[in-house]
Design a protein around this motif. Structure first.
Motif, PDB file in Angstrom:
ATOM      1  N   VAL A 279       7.742  73.444  93.166  1.00  0.00           N
ATOM      2  CA  VAL A 279       8.933  72.608  93.326  1.00  0.00           C
ATOM      3  C   VAL A 279      10.057  73.111  92.420  1.00  0.00           C
TER       4      VAL A 279
ATOM      5  N   LEU B 264      17.460  73.837  98.733  1.00  0.00           N
ATOM      6  CA  LEU B 264      17.306  72.435  99.099  1.00  0.00           C
ATOM      7  C   LEU B 264      18.354  71.592  98.399  1.00  0.00           C
TER       8      LEU B 264
ATOM      9  N   ARG C  64      16.842  66.153  99.252  1.00  0.00           N
ATOM     10  CA  ARG C  64      15.643  66.660  99.929  1.00  0.00           C
ATOM     11  C   ARG C  64      14.577  67.065  98.918  1.00  0.00           C
TER      12      ARG C  64
ATOM     13  N   GLU D 240      12.791  63.959  98.012  1.00  0.00           N
ATOM     14  CA  GLU D 240      11.890  63.578  99.102  1.00  0.00           C
ATOM     15  C   GLU D 240      10.628  64.432  99.099  1.00  0.00           C
ATOM     16  N   LEU D 241      10.791  65.755  98.887  1.00  0.00           N
ATOM     17  CA  LEU D 241       9.660  66.665  98.872  1.00  0.00           C
ATOM     18  C   LEU D 241       8.687  66.298  97.755  1.00  0.00           C
ATOM     19  N   HIS D 242       9.235  66.033  96.577  1.00  0.00           N
ATOM     20  CA  HIS D 242       8.388  65.681  95.432  1.00  0.00           C
ATOM     21  C   HIS D 242       7.640  64.376  95.692  1.00  0.00           C
TER      22      HIS D 242
ATOM     23  N   GLU E 215       6.939  63.006  98.591  1.00  0.00           N
ATOM     24  CA  GLU E 215       6.026  63.175  99.716  1.00  0.00           C
ATOM     25  C   GLU E 215       4.690  63.775  99.274  1.00  0.00           C
ATOM     26  N   TRP E 216       4.753  64.762  98.380  1.00  0.00           N
ATOM     27  CA  TRP E 216       3.537  65.449  97.955  1.00  0.00           C
ATOM     28  C   TRP E 216       2.832  64.760  96.789  1.00  0.00           C
TER      29      TRP E 216
ATOM     30  N   MET F 285       5.582  73.878 102.405  1.00  0.00           N
ATOM     31  CA  MET F 285       6.804  73.427 101.737  1.00  0.00           C
ATOM     32  C   MET F 285       8.045  74.153 102.265  1.00  0.00           C
TER      33      MET F 285
ATOM     34  N   ASP G 176      10.013  65.745 110.187  1.00  0.00           N
ATOM     35  CA  ASP G 176       9.797  66.695 109.109  1.00  0.00           C
ATOM     36  C   ASP G 176       8.417  67.329 109.326  1.00  0.00           C
TER      37      ASP G 176
END
Length: 528
Positions: free
Chosen positions: A42, A52, A56, A59-61, A63-64, A106, A247
Motif C-alpha cells: 500500500v 491512486l 481510493r 478504500e483499498l486499505h 477493503e483489505w 491490488m 471494483d
C-alpha cells in the motif's frame, strides 16, 4: 473445481491419511508477515505519483484490512497454490507467489515467469478472495467446513472421516447437496450461523426467492441471515448471487433462488421425515455425544462410532426395505399385467382413470425405501473383509429357485473389503435376473487375475442373452428389458460393485446367453 468436488477431495485426502498415506503438510504464511507485506504494498501505491487518489487509497486499505481479510486471503491462496502447480515447493517460492497474487489483485503490473503462470495465479487469487466470508476472519474453505459440520473429527494430532463424511463420499450430484443441507439444518444454531443453513433461513428464502438491491453492496444488518451461508449456497448451486462489478471484488447486491435450489429447500422443509433427515439428525447427535465423551476424558474409537444409534437405524431400515420391496414389486408387476390385459376392453378407460394415482405412488414408495437403504448402509458401520466363496454360497442358499447353479471358484482367494450383506444382495440380484430372463442354468466363475490385485467374477447363464446395444443401458435405474420389470436390480448391482471400488459389465458370450463380469480389487489393495 466446484465446492462439492473440493470437499470430496479433502475428505478423500483425510481418508488416505487414515490408511497410512500421510497427507502433505501445507504451508500457511504467518499473519504478521502478511500484514507487513500488505502495508509495504500500500505504501508503494502511495509513493507512486498518479497511481491512486487519496480516497481510493483509503478504500483499498479498508477493503483489505477490514476484519483482517488480507490474512485470510493470503492463507487461502497459499493453500490453493500448493494444491495446484506449487505442490511440494519450498516456503520462499510459495510466499513469492502469494505476493504476486496480492499485487495483481491490488492493480500492480507484475512480471512473472510466463503468461500461463500469471493467468493461473489470477484464477486462484479470485477463488481465494471469494472464499473469505464477509464479516468474519475465519476461513470458509472445505477443510474448515468439514470440521464445522463434523464430516471429519480430530483424533489426537490427526483427523479421520466421520460417518457424516462417509455418507457424503458415497453420494453424488443432487443427493450430495441434499445431504449437506440436511446435516447443516440438523446442527444449525440459528439464522446467523456462518457454517450451517437454518430452517428459518430456508423458509425465508422460499418466501423471498429473489432479493436484488441496486445500492452498491449490502449492509449486513439488512439481512437477518449469515452472508457466509448465502455464499456457500451460491457455491452449491442453490442460489445465484447477483454481483455488481464496481471494483475487483464484485460486491454482492442480491440473490435469486434457483429452480433446483427451490426443490432442495422444499425437500429440506418437508413436513414428514425422510431417510436423509433421520440419518442426518442421528449421526449429528452421535458426533455430539462422541465430542462430549472426549471432553470428559473418554477416548471413543471405531467401536464407539459404529455401535451407535446409526446401527439400530440401519437394521430397522433393512427390515422395512425388505418387507416393502417384497410387497410392492410383485404388485407393480401384477398391475402392469392387468393394464395390458384390459387394453381394448370396456374397462380400459376406467382403469386408465385410476392409473395416474396408482403408479406414481408405488414409484415414490420404492424410491423412498431405496434411498433409505442407501443412506443407512453407508453410515452403519465400517467396511470389513469377507470371503468370496462364502458370499457366493450364501447368495445361492438364500434363493428358492429351480435354477441349476454351479460354482467354479479358485481355492484360497484373497478377501474383498466392503459391506458383505450388500455384495450378497448383488449376487442374488444377478441370479434373479437370470431366472426372470428365462435361464435354466447359471455358472459362477471366480479367479485371481495375474496381477494379484483383482478378482475376476463371471456370471454366465443360458438365457436369451442381451443385445449389444442394451448391454450398457441395462445398468441404468428404471431401465428393464423385461415387461413389468422395475429396472432396479442391475442398477443396484452396479452401485454395490462401485462401493467395492470395482466395475461390472455385461459382455459378449459366444455360445449364447448372458455374461456379467465383475472386476473387484482385493482387500489388501483396497482403501478402507
Amino acid at each position: 473445481m466446484s465446492f462439492i468436488e473440493e470437499l470430496k477431495e479433502h475428505l478423500q485426502n483425510v481418508r488416505s491419511a487414515q490408511d497410512g498415506q500421510p497427507a502433505p503438510r501445507l504451508f500457511v504464511p504467518e499473519a504478521k508477515w502478511v500484514r507487513a507485506e500488505f502495508i509495504r504494498l500500500v505504501e508503494h501505491f502511495e509513493r507512486e505519483p498518479g497511481q491512486l487518489s487519496p480516497e481510493r487509497l483509503i478504500e483499498l486499505h479498508q477493503e483489505w484490512s477490514s476484519d483482517d481479510r488480507v490474512v485470510s486471503y493470503a492463507s487461502n491462496l497459499a493453500i490453493l497454490l500448493q494444491e495446484g502447480f506449487l505442490h511440494g515447493e519450498p516456503r520462499n517460492v510459495i510466499e513469492e507467489h502469494v505476493l504476486i497474487g496480492m499485487m495483481r489483485r491490488m492493480g500492480f503490473s507484475v512480471r512473472a515467469l510466463s503468461l500461463t503462470r500469471l493467468l493461473e495465479i489470477d484464477r486462484l487469487s479470485t477463488k481465494a478472495w471469494h472464499q473469505v466470508p464477509r464479516g468474519t476472519s475465519r476461513l470458509n474453505g472445505p477443510a474448515k467446513y468439514a470440521l464445522e459440520i463434523r464430516a471429519v473429527r480430530k483424533q489426537g494430532d490427526h483427523q479421520e472421516v466421520s460417518p457424516i463424511g462417509e455418507v457424503f463420499l458415497g453420494l453424488s450430484g443432487r443427493d450430495a447437496i441434499q445431504w449437506l443441507l440436511h446435516v447443516e439444518a440438523a446442527q444449525s444454531i440459528g439464522p446467523t450461523d456462518d457454517w450451517r443453513l437454518s430452517r428459518e433461513t430456508a423458509k425465508q428464502l422460499l418466501l423471498t426467492p429473489e432479493d436484488v438491491r441496486t445500492e452498491s453492496g449490502w449492509d449486513e444488518s439488512a439481512l437477518a441471515h449469515s452472508w457466509a451461508t448465502l455464499r456457500r449456497l451460491g457455491a452449491l448451486g442453490v442460489l445465484e448471487l447477483v454481483e455488481e462489478m464496481m471494483d475487483p471484488e464484485g460486491l454482492i447486491s442480491g440473490y435469486r433462488l434457483m429452480n433446483e435450489g427451490k426443490r432442495l429447500l422444499e425437500a429440506l422443509l418437508a413436513p414428514s421425515e425422510t431417510p436423509f433427515s433421520v440419518l442426518a439428525a442421528t449421526l449429528s447427535q452421535d458426533e455430539s455425544l462422541t465430542a462430549l465423551e472426549k471432553e470428559g476424558g473418554g477416548h471413543p474409537g471405531l467401536d464407539t462410532v459404529f455401535n451407535s444409534s446409526a446401527i439400530a437405524t440401519a437394521r430397522q431400515a433393512r427390515l422395512v426395505v425388505h418387507e416393502i420391496r417384497n410387497a410392492l414389486i410383485p404388485a407393480q408387476v401384477a398391475l402392469e399385467s392387468l393394464y395390458n390385459s384390459v387394453v381394448g376392453s370396456q374397462v380400459e378407460a376406467e382403469v386408465a382413470r385410476f392409473r395416474p394415482r396408482i403408479d406414481p405412488g408405488i414409484d415414490r414408495a420404492l424410491k423412498f425405501v431405496t434411498d433409505l437403504l442407501k443412506t443407512s448402509e453407508l453410515a452403519a458401520r465400517a467396511p470389513e473383509g469377507f470371503d468370496v466363496l462364502r458370499v457366493l454360497a450364501d447368495a445361492v442358499a438364500s434363493l428358492a429357485t429351480p435354477l441349476r447353479i454351479q460354482l467354479h471358484v479358485a481355492p484360497d482367494l484373497p478377501s474383498l473389503s466392503g459391506y458383505r450383506e450388500r455384495f450378497v444382495l448383488a449376487v442374488v440380484n444377478l441370479l434373479r435376473n437370470a431366472e426372470q430372463a428365462g435361464a435354466h442354468q447359471v455358472l459362477i466363475d471366480c479367479i485371481l487375475e495375474d496381477n494379484q490385485r483383482n478378482l475376476l467374477l463371471t456370471v454366465d447363464d443360458d438365457g436369451p442373452g442381451v443385445r449389444p446395444e442394451d448391454r450398457e443401458r441395462i445398468f441404468q435405474r428404471g431401465i428393464s428389458l423385461r415387461p413389468g420389470g422395475a429396472g432396479e436390480g442391475l442398477a443396484l448391482v452396479k452401485d454395490i460393485v462401485a462401493e467395492l471400488r470395482g466395475k461390472v459389465a455385461c459382455v459378449d458370450k459366444p455360445d449364447g446367453g448372458a455374461r456379467f463380469r465383475m472386476r473387484l480389487p482385493v482387500a489388501e489393495r483396497t482403501p478402507r
